[in-house]
Scaffold this motif. Sequence first.
Motif, PDB file in Angstrom:
ATOM      1  N   LYS A  34       0.922  -1.053   0.132  1.00 20.49           N
ATOM      2  CA  LYS A  34       0.137  -0.062   0.010  1.00 20.49           C
ATOM      3  C   LYS A  34       0.758   1.133   0.144  1.00 20.49           C
ATOM      4  CE  LYS A  34      -3.782  -2.339   2.525  1.00 20.49           C
ATOM      5  NZ  LYS A  34      -4.545  -2.206   3.727  1.00 20.49           N
ATOM      6  N   GLN A  35       1.759   1.328   0.683  1.00 17.06           N
ATOM      7  CA  GLN A  35       2.773   2.307   0.791  1.00 17.06           C
ATOM      8  C   GLN A  35       3.367   2.586  -0.655  1.00 17.06           C
ATOM      9  OE1 GLN A  35       5.610   1.575   3.825  1.00 17.06           O
ATOM     10  NE2 GLN A  35       4.143   1.755   5.439  1.00 17.06           N
ATOM     11  N   GLU A  36       4.002   1.624  -0.969  1.00 21.32           N
ATOM     12  CA  GLU A  36       4.675   2.072  -2.411  1.00 21.32           C
ATOM     13  C   GLU A  36       3.503   2.348  -3.555  1.00 21.32           C
ATOM     14  OE1 GLU A  36       8.158  -1.489  -1.687  1.00 21.32           O
ATOM     15  OE2 GLU A  36       6.709  -1.958  -3.199  1.00 21.32           O
ATOM     16  N   VAL A  37       2.241   1.618  -3.333  1.00 21.28           N
ATOM     17  CA  VAL A  37       1.340   2.052  -4.371  1.00 21.28           C
ATOM     18  C   VAL A  37       1.147   3.494  -4.304  1.00 21.28           C
ATOM     19  CG1 VAL A  37      -1.147   1.882  -4.825  1.00 21.28           C
ATOM     20  CG2 VAL A  37       0.126  -0.015  -4.643  1.00 21.28           C
ATOM     21  N   LEU A  38       0.843   4.104  -3.117  1.00 20.88           N
ATOM     22  CA  LEU A  38       0.699   5.507  -2.524  1.00 20.88           C
ATOM     23  C   LEU A  38       1.977   6.312  -3.370  1.00 20.88           C
ATOM     24  CD1 LEU A  38      -0.436   5.569   0.991  1.00 20.88           C
ATOM     25  CD2 LEU A  38      -1.814   6.316  -1.130  1.00 20.88           C
ATOM     26  N   GLN A  39       3.304   5.871  -3.317  1.00 20.73           N
ATOM     27  CA  GLN A  39       4.319   6.622  -3.817  1.00 20.73           C
ATOM     28  C   GLN A  39       4.259   6.727  -5.338  1.00 20.73           C
ATOM     29  OE1 GLN A  39       7.778   4.690  -2.177  1.00 20.73           O
ATOM     30  NE2 GLN A  39       7.656   5.603  -0.341  1.00 20.73           N
ATOM     31  N   ASN A  40       3.918   5.464  -6.075  1.00 21.53           N
ATOM     32  CA  ASN A  40       3.872   5.292  -7.229  1.00 21.53           C
ATOM     33  C   ASN A  40       2.686   6.123  -8.009  1.00 21.53           C
ATOM     34  OD1 ASN A  40       6.038   3.462  -7.802  1.00 21.53           O
ATOM     35  ND2 ASN A  40       4.761   1.965  -7.041  1.00 21.53           N
ATOM     36  N   LEU A  41       1.708   6.242  -7.366  1.00 19.35           N
ATOM     37  CA  LEU A  41       0.509   7.339  -7.562  1.00 19.35           C
ATOM     38  C   LEU A  41       0.948   8.521  -7.877  1.00 19.35           C
ATOM     39  CD1 LEU A  41      -2.460   5.553  -5.884  1.00 19.35           C
ATOM     40  CD2 LEU A  41      -2.310   5.895  -8.290  1.00 19.35           C
ATOM     41  N   LEU A  42       1.701   9.087  -6.553  1.00 19.58           N
ATOM     42  CA  LEU A  42       2.031  10.259  -6.601  1.00 19.58           C
ATOM     43  C   LEU A  42       3.056  10.766  -7.583  1.00 19.58           C
ATOM     44  CD1 LEU A  42       2.677  10.793  -2.860  1.00 19.58           C
ATOM     45  CD2 LEU A  42       0.854  12.179  -4.190  1.00 19.58           C
ATOM     46  N   LYS A  43       4.088   9.619  -7.886  1.00 23.16           N
ATOM     47  CA  LYS A  43       5.031   9.870  -9.145  1.00 23.16           C
ATOM     48  C   LYS A  43       4.245  10.051 -10.378  1.00 23.16           C
ATOM     49  CE  LYS A  43       8.766   7.528  -6.854  1.00 23.16           C
ATOM     50  NZ  LYS A  43       9.671   6.293  -6.619  1.00 23.16           N
ATOM     51  N   GLU A  44       3.259   9.101 -10.610  1.00 24.82           N
ATOM     52  CA  GLU A  44       2.391   9.237 -11.978  1.00 24.82           C
ATOM     53  C   GLU A  44       1.777  10.448 -11.891  1.00 24.82           C
ATOM     54  OE1 GLU A  44       1.862   4.297 -12.200  1.00 24.82           O
ATOM     55  OE2 GLU A  44       0.192   5.528 -11.546  1.00 24.82           O
ATOM     56  N   LYS A  45       1.168  10.996 -10.879  1.00 23.58           N
ATOM     57  CA  LYS A  45       0.496  12.336 -11.099  1.00 23.58           C
ATOM     58  C   LYS A  45       1.509  13.127 -11.482  1.00 23.58           C
ATOM     59  CE  LYS A  45      -3.439  11.527  -7.861  1.00 23.58           C
ATOM     60  NZ  LYS A  45      -4.032  12.065  -6.478  1.00 23.58           N
ATOM     61  N   ASP A  46       2.725  13.061 -10.964  1.00 17.63           N
ATOM     62  CA  ASP A  46       3.619  14.216 -11.153  1.00 17.63           C
ATOM     63  C   ASP A  46       4.000  14.194 -12.516  1.00 17.63           C
ATOM     64  OD1 ASP A  46       3.712  15.349  -8.806  1.00 17.63           O
ATOM     65  OD2 ASP A  46       5.307  13.834  -8.135  1.00 17.63           O
ATOM     66  N   LEU A  47       4.099  12.809 -13.011  1.00 12.02           N
ATOM     67  CA  LEU A  47       4.457  12.538 -14.456  1.00 12.02           C
ATOM     68  C   LEU A  47       3.475  13.114 -15.499  1.00 12.02           C
ATOM     69  CD1 LEU A  47       6.222   9.049 -14.166  1.00 12.02           C
ATOM     70  CD2 LEU A  47       7.260  11.140 -14.852  1.00 12.02           C
ATOM     71  N   LEU A  48       2.260  12.704 -15.124  1.00 13.92           N
ATOM     72  CA  LEU A  48       1.141  13.032 -16.046  1.00 13.92           C
ATOM     73  C   LEU A  48       0.980  14.493 -16.078  1.00 13.92           C
ATOM     74  CD1 LEU A  48      -1.661  10.860 -14.682  1.00 13.92           C
ATOM     75  CD2 LEU A  48      -0.910  10.852 -17.003  1.00 13.92           C
ATOM     76  N   ILE A  49       1.417  15.343 -14.860  1.00 18.57           N
ATOM     77  CA  ILE A  49       1.226  16.720 -14.912  1.00 18.57           C
ATOM     78  C   ILE A  49       2.349  17.201 -15.797  1.00 18.57           C
ATOM     79  CG2 ILE A  49       1.248  18.826 -13.381  1.00 18.57           C
ATOM     80  CD1 ILE A  49       0.250  17.105 -11.088  1.00 18.57           C
ATOM     81  N   LYS A  50       3.532  16.872 -15.627  1.00 19.47           N
ATOM     82  CA  LYS A  50       4.672  17.299 -16.577  1.00 19.47           C
ATOM     83  C   LYS A  50       4.497  17.137 -17.829  1.00 19.47           C
ATOM     84  CE  LYS A  50       8.157  16.826 -12.997  1.00 19.47           C
ATOM     85  NZ  LYS A  50       9.261  16.001 -12.290  1.00 19.47           N
ATOM     86  N   ALA A  51       4.017  15.667 -18.236  1.00 21.47           N
ATOM     87  CA  ALA A  51       3.596  15.264 -19.770  1.00 21.47           C
ATOM     88  C   ALA A  51       2.653  16.162 -20.165  1.00 21.47           C
ATOM     89  CB  ALA A  51       3.003  13.821 -19.684  1.00 21.47           C
ATOM     90  N   LYS A  52       1.478  16.568 -19.258  1.00 22.96           N
ATOM     91  CA  LYS A  52       0.584  17.441 -19.903  1.00 22.96           C
ATOM     92  C   LYS A  52       1.197  18.846 -20.286  1.00 22.96           C
ATOM     93  CE  LYS A  52      -3.567  15.332 -17.960  1.00 22.96           C
ATOM     94  NZ  LYS A  52      -4.521  15.509 -16.877  1.00 22.96           N
ATOM     95  N   SER A  53       2.086  19.470 -19.283  1.00 32.38           N
ATOM     96  CA  SER A  53       2.474  20.634 -19.580  1.00 32.38           C
ATOM     97  C   SER A  53       3.498  20.729 -20.857  1.00 32.38           C
ATOM     98  CB  SER A  53       3.164  21.082 -18.291  1.00 32.38           C
ATOM     99  OG  SER A  53       4.214  20.305 -18.145  1.00 32.38           O
ATOM    100  N   ASP A  54       4.123  19.465 -20.867  1.00 31.21           N
ATOM    101  CA  ASP A  54       5.095  19.495 -22.128  1.00 31.21           C
ATOM    102  C   ASP A  54       4.237  19.419 -23.510  1.00 31.21           C
ATOM    103  OD1 ASP A  54       7.385  19.373 -20.505  1.00 31.21           O
ATOM    104  OD2 ASP A  54       7.229  17.210 -20.526  1.00 31.21           O
ATOM    105  N   GLN A  55       3.088  18.818 -23.497  1.00 32.64           N
ATOM    106  CA  GLN A  55       2.504  18.642 -24.529  1.00 32.64           C
ATOM    107  C   GLN A  55       1.592  19.837 -24.802  1.00 32.64           C
ATOM    108  OE1 GLN A  55      -0.477  15.588 -23.856  1.00 32.64           O
ATOM    109  NE2 GLN A  55       0.740  13.893 -23.779  1.00 32.64           N
ATOM    110  N   LEU A  56       1.180  20.429 -23.900  1.00 37.80           N
ATOM    111  CA  LEU A  56       0.745  21.890 -23.968  1.00 37.80           C
ATOM    112  C   LEU A  56       1.600  22.886 -24.679  1.00 37.80           C
ATOM    113  CD1 LEU A  56      -1.421  22.399 -20.890  1.00 37.80           C
ATOM    114  CD2 LEU A  56      -2.294  22.317 -23.247  1.00 37.80           C
TER     115      LEU A  56
END
Length: 1974
Positions: free
Chosen positions: A1396-1418
């Motif tokens: 559960k802890q690692e899932v939470l960490q990965n989720l946070l990382k994925e959100k960061d990556l998604l935000i960065k990818a969206k910003s890069d796409q924009l």
Amino acid sequence: MSSWLGGLGSGLGQSLGQVGGSLASLTGQISNFTKDMLMEGTEDVPADLPNSGREENEATHSVLRSENERLKKLYTDLEEKHEASELQIKQQSSSYRNQLQQKEEEINHLKARQTALQDELLRLQSAAQSAHSGSGSAPAASAPSSFSYGVSHQRSAFHEDDMDFGDVISSQQEINRLSNEVLRLESELGHWRHIAQVQGAQSSDQTEICKLQNIIKELKQSRSQEIDDHHHEMSVLQNAHQQRLTEISRRHREELRDYEDRIEELENQLLQGDSRVTVTDHSKVYELQNTIQILQMEKVESTKKIEDLENKIKEIHKRLSSAEHDQEVWKKEQERLEVEKSRMTEQCEPVKLEHSEAQQSAPRQSDAVSEEETVLPHSASVAEVLRLQQALTDAENEIMRLSSVNKDTNLAEDNQKLQMCVQTLEKEKSLLSQEKEELQISLSKLSSEYEAIKSTATRDLDLFSQVHDLKHNLEAKEQELNQSIHENEILMAELEELDKQNQEATKHVILIKDELSKQQSEGDSVIKKLREELDDEKQRTHRLEDDKMNIIKELNAQKEKLTHSEQVLSDLQLAKQKLEDQVEDLVDQLSKSEKNNFDIQKENHELREHIRQNEEELSTVRSELTQSQTQGSGWNLKDDLLKERETEVRNLKQNLSEIEQLNEHLKQVAFDLRTENEKLVVACEDVRNQLEASVAGNNQISLEKTALLEWEKAQLETELCRAEKRLLEEERRHKQTVEELSSAHSPDASAVQLEQERLIQLNQEKDFEIADLKRSIERMDTDHQQTREALSSSLEEQKQLTQLINEKEDCIVKLKERSSELQKELDTCAQTLRRDETLRQTIEEKDRSLSSMKEENNHLQEELERLREQQSRAAPAPEPRARGSTTELESELSQLHTIKDHLEEEIKHHQKMIDDQNENKMQLLQSLQEQKKEMDEFRHQHEQMSITHARLFLEKDEEIKNLQKTIEQIKAQLHEERQDSQTENSDIFQETKVQSLNMENGSEKHDLSKAETERLVKGIKERELEIKLLNEKNISLTKQIDQLSKDEVGKLTEIIQQKDLEIQALHARVSSASCSQDVVCLQQQLHAYAMEREKVMVVLNEKTRENSQLKTEYHRMMDIISAKEAALIKLQDENKKMSTRFESSGQDMFKETIQNLSRIIREKDIEIDALSQKCQTLLTVLQTSGTGSEAGGVNSNQFEELLQERDKLKQQVKKMEEWKRQVMTTVQNMQHESAQLQEELHQLQAQVSVDSDNNSKLQVDYTGLIQSYEQNETKLKNFGQELAHVQHSIGQLCNTKDLLLGKLDIMSPQLSSGSSLTSQAAEPLRASQSSGPHESSQLLQQEVDDLRKSLQEKDAMIRTLQENNHRLSDSVAASSEVERKEHEQTDSEIKQLKEKQEVLQNLLKEKDLLIKAKSDQLHSSNENFANKVNENELLRQAVTNLKERILILEMDISRLKGENEKIIEASKGKETEYQALQETNMKFSMMLREKEFECHSMREKALAFEQLLKEKEQGKAGELNQLLNAVKSMQEKTVTFQQERDQVMLALKQKQMENSTLQNEVQRLRDKESRLNQELQRLRDHLLESEDSHTREALAAEDREAKLRKKVSVLEEKLVSSSNAMENASHQASVQVESLQEQLNMVSKQRDDTALQLSVSQEQVKQYALSLANLQMVLEHFQQEEKAMYSAELEKQNHLLAEWKKKAETLEGKVFSLQERLDEANAALDSASRLTEQLDLKEEQIEELKKQNELHQEMLDDAQKKLMNLVNSTEGKVDKVLMRNLFIGHFHTPKNQRHEVLRLMGSILGVKREDMEQLFAEDQGGVTRWMAGWLGGGSKSVPNTPLRPNQQSVFNSSFSELFVKFLETESHPSAPPPKLSVHDLKPLDSPGRRKVDPGIPESFRDTAESRAGRRADVNPFLAPRSAAVPLISPAGPGPGGPGHLLLKPISDVLPTFTPLPVSPDSSAGAVLKGLLKQ
């Protein structure tokens, strides 16, 4: 023509001038005799003439009747149209009034709603209102700049209605001007129809194309007419040139004949003088030398002439080359101007858009506009339309200029003609060279003869003594010559003094002229300066207008920027709403996590209690074990237990360190979120600063430009004032100079009068120039007013911009407030995250404690087993105790096993849920892949569709090209067919062409229905019938022409044969008979001539009868032609449908051929008239030939003239026969061409049927394409709906997972975010699919273009969607890979709680990556967009930079919803543009109706003018004046009705525009209400969800309390049972009782803890209630703020309405003032036009007076010349009686005293004594003296004239000169000098010729008088002696008048020449030079 007639007349005058002076006495008798004979002929035939007159009158009466009937029909049609238009106007006005009432009611309702909303907005915007309360001002529609032009233009169309119909020439000029204006208006109508009806029906498009092609054809017609005029002028010039060349060659040949005669005389004299060679040989030698010198001089002159001709030929070749070069240049310019014309048409479209915007802004001025104010918008729209028309007329003027340039193409033909002239000149040159060679041969012969004479002189030595005597005589003669030379020198000195005086006088006159010319040049330079200043000022105004246009463009760009910023702000607001939604989702997740944490805490408390119980049991077990170990053996177990505990402690420390790292990572994430929020706030502030800076820059630019415009305006006004002052000063100077000149040159009456007239002309010209300058100044004032109005409009627009900027600032302030609220919410989110972290830590600790407890349980079980074994081995005494403890341990172990089983079941359940989620993910990925495949398939289908479209378009283009080629062939054939129909009468077919070409080939690409093909067949049949009829008419006409020509030619040939016989008989008589027989023969001839005269009179009477018959036949033909015209007009209406298929490619050729035929016919008519007149003159000559007594000398000249006329008549007969042959060949060619055209028409019908089939096939293909396109759209919509269903199902599944899985809620945001992304990606698909163009226009081209545009847009949308899908698939694939990695890690890891802890960490990382990818796409999309914008608009880089920044912010926040809103806005804009286009179409239709009405009125005017002219010729002006007045009244009525109709229509259009604007505002307010309602619903949903969550938490807490209570009761029961067991078992277990008491204490503590937890939960419930109350307060506060905002906006709107009303009132006042100014300006223009008319009349009077003055001066000059001649002739004359007496006395006196008589005669004649003595001494050579005296002294009747100084002596003069002098003296009349009065003075050329013929018009008189008066400028008293008495009198107008020569009596036409006074030095070269000068 005047020059050609003048040359013809001069040639006839010279040819007839050889008749001599005897005709002068016969002309009066001939004219009287011919008049009497004509009167007898008319009396002989009294019965035939009235019949012809009656027939003529009947014909004219029938023509007038038909025209009256046509006018009546036109009048009735106009009345019917007028009544129908009135009915239509009434119906339309009633319907529009009803609509207006409905719209006003709707407006009132909407205004009430708007006030209610504005009251709420004012409350919210109270703070923002104070900031920009003073800067609000509404824009007013700029008054149109070209209002005055429209009014003046309308007036100019009917300006010269009240004209004077007396002058036929002025009326014809007006007719030409009106026809030009009609053509121009038709061209403008065609152009504007083409622009306005692009989206209209096919028929309107065809009519517009046809009208444009008609304009082109009319321009071609005008060009061909100008080319014909140019050809005609060239032919006239060539004829004049050839005549002059023939005259020069004739004179040269005459001179050569004279020289040959002289040579022959000299040879005869030499032959005679061989016997007696005396001193005359020397004179002959001298004469031969003179002739040789003269011939050499002539040779030099001829060589010079040849060189001049060669130079002229070279110059002509140069001009030809330059003309060819100019042709190429003009062709290039023509192509360039055609490109510019296409550009102008493209530029007209943005002008049209500006016009629509102006129309939209005009109705916003005021809500209630009265009927008087409706005139103003009409004028505005008309002015703008006229401005557009000006641009079009400029383009058309360039086209006209090109057409005039095209005239230069005719230079090739002129060059060919010039080359022909050059060839003829070269031939003449060769002839002259041959004649010179012959002269040189004759000179060589003379020189040989001279040498022979010398040889004979040497042989005759006996004659030497005589030669010696002759030498003495020669010496005496030489002395006499010296004396005469001395006298000549004295006379030369006196003449030189006279010349000096003349030169001084001429110098004085030249100085005066130079001064006047200097003054003229100064005045011209001043005028040029003023014109240059005016041009500069015009250029400045043009620059100001350009600056104004640039400012307007910049303002438009800023408006676009502001609209873009508004869109950006709306996107920002949408992004804020998204962020708020995300925050709410986070809050929901936090609340769920709090619930989970609460549950976990409760479970932890329970586990702690279990742990404590286990520890107590363990302590008891340990104590027992220690006891047992003390009793038994084995301390090793304690060491093992300690080691295990140490390892567990280490593991726990490691777990704590990992949890601390996680907390730090979460803190960093929260910090990053804060920094991102701060960046967003900074970006918002930057955007606001940029907006403020742009607004400030715009304000500064506008202020600077207004200041610059005002400064330039002031400069222009000052310069205008200076220019006016300069003009006034120059007027004063000119007046002073005029006064000085008038005072200085008063004595010179004639010169001063001429100078004064010139000065008056100059003053008048300068007055005109001053008036022009004043007009230009007035135009400049109007331009300044227009610039002021434009500036005011730009200022008002800037005020609007400032208001918008203030509103944007308010929006930015609101955004700041919202950002602060978001920051607070982020802080709360961070706090909740921290709480989550603490809860996670506690959960991990509890998991660790559970794991440790399980291990301890395992160890305990092992120890228990060991203890059991030890106990079994040990003594069996303590068995009952061990049994009790084992049972208790077993029970505890069973409980632990059950707990373990539960935990394992939960873990399996969680794993199943995870597996299900993974399966769902895989299904989603599969669905995405399937969607990708489907999108690829759609893309492939789309590409195939585009390829098929392109192929279809190419095939259609090829088919259209083939159709065009076939149609061009058809047209060429049909135009050849039209040639047959156009040979009858060119005037008839001009109207048919104009009407038949109104429709042209515009429907090439459209359908051809069966009805149209049937109509085509009917039209072709009718054309064939017309062709047959016209062929029959041509055949009949040619037969008539052949009959006429044969009759006339036969009669002329008979007359010529008779004259030939007579001439031969006369020659025989003259050659054979002597003088006595001649008298008898002449008497016989007189009787014969009388008989012939009677015969000729009979022939003349027959001719007159034939002429009358021909006239009646001509009138009958005219009647037939008028009937055929009516039939043709009917046929033209049917042929209009056909004419759309045919172009005017071969029309120019047909027109030229018809014009050439008509020209030939006219020339032949003129020749026939000339022949008849010549016959009359011949008759008169024959009649008068026998009346005179001196018949013998006259008959020879008359016979020569008759021979010449016979030759001319033969040539004309040959010409007539050739022309007849040409006509027959043309008729045959026409018949052949008609047969060919019929065959080609059948081919055309077949091609038309094939084209119709092709078009039907194309239509079927097109409908199939449209259906497939609609099917694709429906498929795309279905896919979008399926996507929406999938999203809905995913959302439901997520909700179920949230409810079921409390611990795995963290995974749901990913799925929801993924689903939201897919849904958001699906939304532009729907939008793009739905926003595709559904409208299919009627025109194929427009449909094809729309399909192409829509396909391109869909390609772009599909590409963007594919890119989005790729990105989403990449992100989903990345997330799936990360999840797979997580699953592998969870499989590899042993412990499930760490997952559960690692899932939470990965989720946070994925959100960061998604935000960065969206910003890069924009960012990448923004960069691509910026690059495209930079490529498209390089000229506006500053604007694009701002747009890029705004777009970056916009794309960073959210793009998908913005695109949806943009699509909605684009649809709204298209709707507004469509409405504007409809309104412009309505206006253009109104304008077209007006223009058609004006054209109709102009045509009626032209018809009325033609009728007027005809009636003037027939003397019936009164009726036509009445008809014209009626037509004028009808036109005025129609103009008034048009104006009223336009006013009503414009008022209705204004109301419609106001209604549309109010509807748009209502729609906007409704949209705002819907948005606010949506926000309220969202907040309500959020509150309901929060309440649901709180109730769920409260229920869960209650459930937990119930569970705890149950557990407590179970524990109490267990305690009771255990205590009973212990008490019943034994009293020895006291230790166990104590332990049980301790356990009871622990349970009590647990109860206390549970009570505490209950209190804590109650406190939490209270906190939740407080938070709910706070939320309700926030909602109430938000509602209050919204109400305040609405109230503030309402107040703002009220203020704006008040300001609009004020501005409308001010504008009304301005408009009234402008109307008054316009009225004044129009009155001033009318007065100026009257003044100009008066000035023109005065100028004409002045010119007439000048001509009279010149006539008087010519008379004076002639009188002076005659007086000088009389003085010269009477100075040296001696009395004839005295000399006769002396001569007779000389012979009567004795020989001794004869010397005294001779001395008396010498003294009387002025001979000196010494000379007389020498004469007596040299008395031997009397024969030579007598010869010289007879030749040089004159005849016996005329005394000798005194010798001039330039005269040579008698002996030095040649024989030819002596003969000329003898003729001169014989030609002088011996009558006394006549007494001349001023009135009897006539020019020198002819005595009776200057009588003004009353039949000649004034224009011809003026030309003749101007020619005659060219020599009147020279004063004869001041001129040199060579100009005082001209050699040959200047030719007057004579036969150069307009009437034919042979129509007039001979006394007025033929010159009765006076003898020419030839000067004594008149050699042959001098005579030739004089003739050349003339």
